[in-house]
Design an enzyme around this catalytic site. Structure first.
Site, short mmCIF file in Angstrom:
data_model
loop_
_atom_site.label_atom_id
_atom_site.label_comp_id
_atom_site.label_asym_id
_atom_site.label_seq_id
_atom_site.Cartn_x
_atom_site.Cartn_y
_atom_site.Cartn_z
N THR A 15 0.69 -1.33 0.10
CA THR A 15 -0.01 0.00 -0.10
C THR A 15 0.84 1.41 -0.16
OG1 THR A 15 -1.82 -1.15 1.11
CG2 THR A 15 -1.54 1.25 1.34
N THR A 93 1.15 -3.96 4.39
CA THR A 93 0.97 -4.23 5.79
C THR A 93 -0.16 -5.78 5.84
OG1 THR A 93 -1.21 -3.15 5.65
CG2 THR A 93 0.67 -2.07 6.50
N ASP A 94 -0.52 -6.40 5.05
CA ASP A 94 -0.99 -7.72 5.01
C ASP A 94 -0.21 -8.83 5.68
OD1 ASP A 94 -3.49 -6.72 3.97
OD2 ASP A 94 -3.02 -7.68 1.99
#
Length: 335
Positions: A15, A93-94
């Site tokens: 992201t 960030t996943d």
């Protein structure tokens, strides 16, 4: 910062590096490491030399073990010369908590490795990527974080890889350390430790080749009314299995025979789906309790959550660890 310090930066996508795709209208990872650094106000005023590596441009969900093995090898080479004071990794960030944990298992250098990302992409109002990257560079260059291993820095908080979790899907304050709290925070361009980083465990030996042995470790989450049929489907399909059990390590009684049968063939780890607090070893004694399951050959995961337990088991199997070595490794995480 006094004497000029040097930080190596590796961008993996995610992201923090996303822009709008003109075809789909959604955001995709497209920005380079140099693009990311150029978006950070006042970064050049820190007097920190940055060595930039555009490593990957993929969503966090698409990272794999091969990527991390290659990244770990690159970082190790960068730190060998002794002239790099720390490392920053930017990614989606996943999978930040998993990336940080895997890298920490083998990181044996004094220089800190800081993993960061963003919850708001650059096309949104108030993107958090530049602030997180600024804080990550500060942390990587901070002498007080030497020896702390791999850390996660977002929202001006510093979390140990050992404890960090992504605990919200959209909040800029998504990253927390349940049961432990952050080890420090960043304010006025300074790292301020609030507690000592957790004790480091003996690093795993580096793999002799990037892929290591091809290993598949399953993760099975127990649910209300579970009849065990899906559990039986794992038989023969994996080299190891982590069971995310109820509470302190409990499963429905009807699962016991399947689990015992699996544990005679492959390592079966007993973790808690709560992901905060330890699996017990000797309190409850009914069929399907933690005491019963351990007696049937399951290995308690200590206070490692099921995702961390899966990663550690996979890394141990990849280097050829036997059942005794696996049990010893997980026991170390209960101390």
């Amino acid at each position: 910062m006094g004497v000029t310090r040097t930080v190596a930066v590796y961008s993996l996508g995610g992201t923090i590096a996303m822009t709008t795709d003109p075809v789909t209208g959604g955001v995709v990872p497209a920005l380079s490491a140099h693009d990311l650094l150029a978006s950070v106000p006042h970064l050049e005023e820190l007097g920190i030399e940055l060595r930039v590596h555009d490593f990957r441009r993929v969503p966090g969900a698409s990272l794999g073990f091969d990527d991390l093995a290659e990244l770990g090898a690159e970082i190790d080479r960068a730190l060998t010369g002794g002239d790099v004071d720390g490392v920053v990794i930017t990614q989606g960030t996943d999978t930040i908590e998993e990336t940080a944990f895997v890298l920490d298992l083998r990181h044996d250098r004094e220089q800190p490795v800081i993993v960061t990302g963003a919850m708001r992409n650059p096309t949104m109002a108030g993107p958090d990527g530049p602030a997180n990257l600024y804080a990550a560079v500060l942390a990587a260059a901070a002498p007080q974080l030497r020896g702390a291993g791999v850390l996660v820095v977002l929202n001006d908080e510093i979390h140990a890889a050992r404890h960090v979790r992504k605990s919200h899907t959209t909040s800029p304050a998504a990253f927390t350390s349940p049961g432990a709290g952050p080890v420090g925070r960043i304010a006025e361009d300074r790292v301020r430790l609030t507690t000592a980083p957790p004790r480091r465990h003996t690093p795993l030996a580096p793999l002799t080749q990037p892929r290591g042995r091809d290993v598949r470790v399953g993760l099975y989450t127990v649910g209300l009314g579970d009849d065990g049929e899906l559990l039986a489907a794992w038989d023969g399909l994996c080299d190891g299995l982590v069971v995310a059990a109820f509470g302190v390590g409990h499963v429905p009684g009807r699962l016991v025979e399947n689990l015992e049968r699996l544990a005679t063939r492959i390592p079966v780890l007993l973790a808690s789906r709560i992901d905060n607090g330890p699996v017990l070893t000797g309190t409850y004694g009914y069929p399907g309790s933690e005491r019963d399951l351990i007696g049937r050959g399951l290995v308690p995961a200590g206070d490692l959550g099921p995702y961390q337990a899966r990663l550690l088991l996979r890394e141990l199997l990849a280097q050829g660890a036997d059942r005794e070595e696996i049990t010893e490794a997980f026991t170390a995480f209960t101390l």
